[in-house]
Design a protein around this motif. Structure first.
Motif, short mmCIF file in Angstrom:
data_model
loop_
_atom_site.label_atom_id
_atom_site.label_comp_id
_atom_site.label_asym_id
_atom_site.label_seq_id
_atom_site.Cartn_x
_atom_site.Cartn_y
_atom_site.Cartn_z
N MET A 393 0.83 -1.22 0.00
CA MET A 393 0.00 0.00 0.00
C MET A 393 0.86 1.26 0.00
O MET A 393 0.50 2.27 -0.60
N GLN A 394 2.01 1.21 0.68
CA GLN A 394 2.91 2.37 0.64
C GLN A 394 3.49 2.55 -0.76
O GLN A 394 3.62 3.68 -1.24
N ARG A 395 3.81 1.44 -1.43
CA ARG A 395 4.30 1.54 -2.82
C ARG A 395 3.22 2.13 -3.72
O ARG A 395 3.49 2.93 -4.61
N MET A 396 1.97 1.74 -3.47
CA MET A 396 0.85 2.24 -4.27
C MET A 396 0.71 3.76 -4.10
O MET A 396 0.49 4.49 -5.07
N PHE A 397 0.86 4.23 -2.86
CA PHE A 397 0.75 5.68 -2.61
C PHE A 397 1.88 6.42 -3.32
O PHE A 397 1.67 7.52 -3.87
N ASN A 398 3.08 5.85 -3.32
CA ASN A 398 4.20 6.50 -4.02
C ASN A 398 3.96 6.56 -5.52
O ASN A 398 4.41 7.49 -6.20
N MET A 399 3.23 5.57 -6.06
CA MET A 399 2.86 5.63 -7.48
C MET A 399 1.92 6.81 -7.73
O MET A 399 2.00 7.48 -8.76
N VAL A 400 0.99 7.05 -6.78
CA VAL A 400 0.07 8.18 -6.92
C VAL A 400 0.85 9.49 -6.93
O VAL A 400 0.56 10.40 -7.72
N ARG A 401 1.85 9.60 -6.07
CA ARG A 401 2.69 10.81 -6.05
C ARG A 401 3.41 10.99 -7.40
O ARG A 401 3.52 12.09 -7.92
N GLU A 402 3.90 9.87 -7.93
CA GLU A 402 4.57 9.92 -9.24
C GLU A 402 3.58 10.30 -10.34
O GLU A 402 3.92 11.04 -11.27
N LEU A 403 2.34 9.80 -10.22
CA LEU A 403 1.31 10.12 -11.21
C LEU A 403 1.02 11.62 -11.20
O LEU A 403 0.85 12.23 -12.26
N LEU A 404 0.98 12.22 -10.03
CA LEU A 404 0.74 13.66 -9.92
C LEU A 404 1.87 14.44 -10.60
O LEU A 404 1.63 15.41 -11.31
N THR A 405 3.11 13.98 -10.40
CA THR A 405 4.26 14.64 -11.02
C THR A 405 4.18 14.56 -12.54
O THR A 405 4.44 15.54 -13.26
N LEU A 406 3.80 13.37 -13.05
CA LEU A 406 3.67 13.19 -14.51
C LEU A 406 2.55 14.06 -15.06
O LEU A 406 2.65 14.61 -16.16
N SER A 407 1.46 14.20 -14.30
CA SER A 407 0.33 15.00 -14.80
C SER A 407 0.69 16.48 -14.92
O SER A 407 0.18 17.18 -15.78
#
Length: 595
Positions: A393-407
């Protein structure tokens, strides 16, 4: 003539009914023995399970302490399977290396020989009075709730000893030493032939595999040997076969398990098979030495001495079998303990890790369908699985942070970063499905474990773990909601966030990341050393920051710094972070037993 036929029929019927009665007694006493051992082992694990787990994790600094620890733990809980399961779980958690685990398994082989000594005592002496004392004291302690685990242990011990006593009496009733058919059957095998040894070795392995209990086959072997029907060399061959048969069972059970469990099971089989191979080269001298140690006269012939002297000598055979079992495992350990690195390389070469993307595939790593037989230790496996769930779940949250950066950087939907954005969003979607499946599978497993007789402490742990997985799945939902919000914003017609909004979101996500890191620190460590105030402080920071941003957002919209629609999406992300922080605190409270 009719009277004569009736007499013959009556005699045959009496003989048949007598045989059936003896057979039922034999099977019933074996069932008592097996159930008694199971009850006794489970009671011991309830009393000492957590402490033994800590001992196992702390006392395996080298191969020798690992061997001694495995021996003591197995002798304490009367279950080499339980020790092996604990050991494998520590390997998976990174607390033990596979080499250390192999040394513990070697020690477990020595520790499990205590069972044979208990059985040999039960076969040689009338200890029925001890079993009745165990029943009486056990039932009193069971109703005294504070001591019921000791009562369970005494009751299990009583069943074990009663089963052994019934087996001994049934063996005497069968009088196999004077049964011509039985004697002629065993006499048909050449006692000096190597082929005979191999046949009985194979027979012992097959019997153990079929009845799934080396203790039951050991008991049968003791009856046959002590009655004088089975020569000692063939009896020892049966015991050697039992050693291999029990490892075949564990290897088949481990087929559905993780890589380390299969390697540990293979190392266990290698240990016993290697021991059987070298013992075959010194078969008779080794057995003669053990017989001399116990005081059994191998050369005594039945016709050369009185019946009393022969039976007195034969009565020592149960101790010969127990002594051989112990000497065999000790000698085998003393040989192989110097080659643990080589054994580790061998099992790693035979069993390769499965080639899957561990992060993006739904596969439980610690919970398996076959290898787990002990309810108390099943909880330990489930806890390891929940730790893996939490890290995921922590890895999943870090993906969301990366997704925000990409957006924020992929302004042109056709560039490479746009493709990366879509791939990452798909990956987050997959993680959300994995989190749902993990919650269901772990809950199903815990539900099946809770059907067994468990200690109050373990029942409380299961309730807490069910709460943990529910909150972890909610964390996954919150992450997916944030990803969908970012995707909707990215693919929609709304304006981009202004720099100030990105800064605020990143700062809120940083606080949320700290909360997740604290949660995983607790899941991987000891409760006693965890500072819960740190988690509460982070949550208060998240709540206060959310309230501050909520107020500021209204002001910024009124000042036309960005549109109301952009402000709504912005606050959706902030609110999801705040919810996620609440779920994290709920997991921490569940883990620490705070309601």
């Amino acid at each position: 003539m009719k009277m004569k036929n009736f007499s013959i029929f009556a005699a045959k019927y009496h003989l048949k009914s007598s045989f059936m009665l003896v057979l039922i007694k034999l099977l019933g006493s074996l069932a008592l023995l097996m159930f008694g051992m199971k009850s006794m082992s489970e009671a011991l694990q309830k009393m000492a399970g957590p402490q033994l787990r800590h001992v196992l994790g702390a006392m395996t600094t080298n191969r020798f302490t690992g061997m001694l620890t495995g021996m003591l733990v197995t002798a304490s809980v009367q279950s080499s399977t339980a020790t092996t399961v604990m050991t494998v779980s520590f390997v998976n958690a990174g607390l033990l290396t596979l080499a250390q685990a192999i040394s513990v398994i070697m020690g477990a082989n020595i520790g499990t020989t205590l069972t044979a000594w208990i059985m040999s005592a039960g076969m040689s002496f009338d200890i029925s009075i001890v079993s009745y004392v165990g029943f009486f004291l056990g039932i009193i302690l069971i109703y005294m709730k504070s001591h019921r685990y000791i009562g369970d242990f005494l009751f299990g011990l009583g069943l074990l000893l009663l089963g052994l006593t019934t087996l001994r009496l049934t063996g005497a009733e069968m009088d196999l030493g004077h049964d011509e058919k039985v004697l002629s059957f065993f006499a048909s095998f050449d006692p000096d032939s190597f082929l005979t040894t191999l046949i009985f070795l194979l027979l012992g392995g097959i019997l153990t595999f079929c009845v799934q209990s080396s203790a039951a086959v050991m008991a049968i072997t003791m009856i046959l040997c002590s009655s004088g029907a089975l020569p000692i060399y063939q009896g020892i061959a049966l015991v050697m076969g039992e050693n291999i048969g029990t490892t075949v069972t564990s290897n088949l059970a481990a087929l559905s398990a993780n890589t380390q469990a299969r390697r540990a099971a293979l190392a266990h089989m290698f240990f016993n098979v290697f021991g059987v191979i070298w013992i075959l080269f010194v078969f008779r001298p080794f057995i003669d030495a053990v017989c001399g140690l116990v005081g059994y006269d191998v050369t005594m012939a039945k016709d050369a001495v009185s019946s009393e002297a022969f039976l007195a000598n034969a009565a020592k055979l149960t101790f010969v079998l127990a002594a051989f079992h112990t000497c065999f495992n000790i000698a085998n350990t003393l040989i192989l303990i110097w080659f643990i690195p080589q054994i580790e390389r061998f099992v790693c070469w035979v069993i390769k890790p499965k080639k899957v993307d561990e992060e993006d595939e739904f596969r439980l790593h610690f919970i398996t369908s076959g290898i787990m037989k002990t309810p108390e230790l099943s909880v330990l496996e489930a806890q390891k699985e929940i730790q893996a769930f939490s890290e995921r779940m922590q890895r999943m949250f870090n993906m969301v942070r990366e997704l925000l950066t990409l957006s924020s950087s992929a302004t042109n939907k056709k560039d490479n970063k746009a493709g990366d954005f879509n791939k990452l969003f798909t990956r987050i979607e997959k993680y959300e499905g994995i989190s749902d499946n993990m919650e269901l599978e772990i809950a199903k497993y815990l539900d099946s474990v809770s059907d067994a007789h468990l200690s109050d402490d373990t029942k409380a742990k299961i309730r807490a773990m069910l709460r943990e997985i529910s909150e972890l799945e909610s964390i996954g939902d919150a992450c997916y909601n944030m990803a969908r919000t970012i995707s909707r914003k990215y693919n929609g017609k709304e304006d981009h966030f202004i720099d100030k909004q990105y800064d605020h979101i990143h700062q809120m996500m940083e606080l949320t990341e700290q909360a997740l890191a604290q949660m995983n620190r607790l899941m991987l460590g000891r409760k006693e050393s965890f500072d819960i105030n740190r988690s509460f402080n982070i949550e208060h920071e998240i709540n206060n920051y959310r309230n501050q941003l909520k107020t500021q957002n209204i002001t910024d919209v009124n000042n036309h710094e960005y549109t109301y629609a952009v402000g709504t999406i912005y606050m959706d992300l902030i609110n999801e972070c705040e919810k996620l922080g609440d779920y994290v605190v709920n997991v921490v409270e569940a883990r620490l037993g705070i309601r």
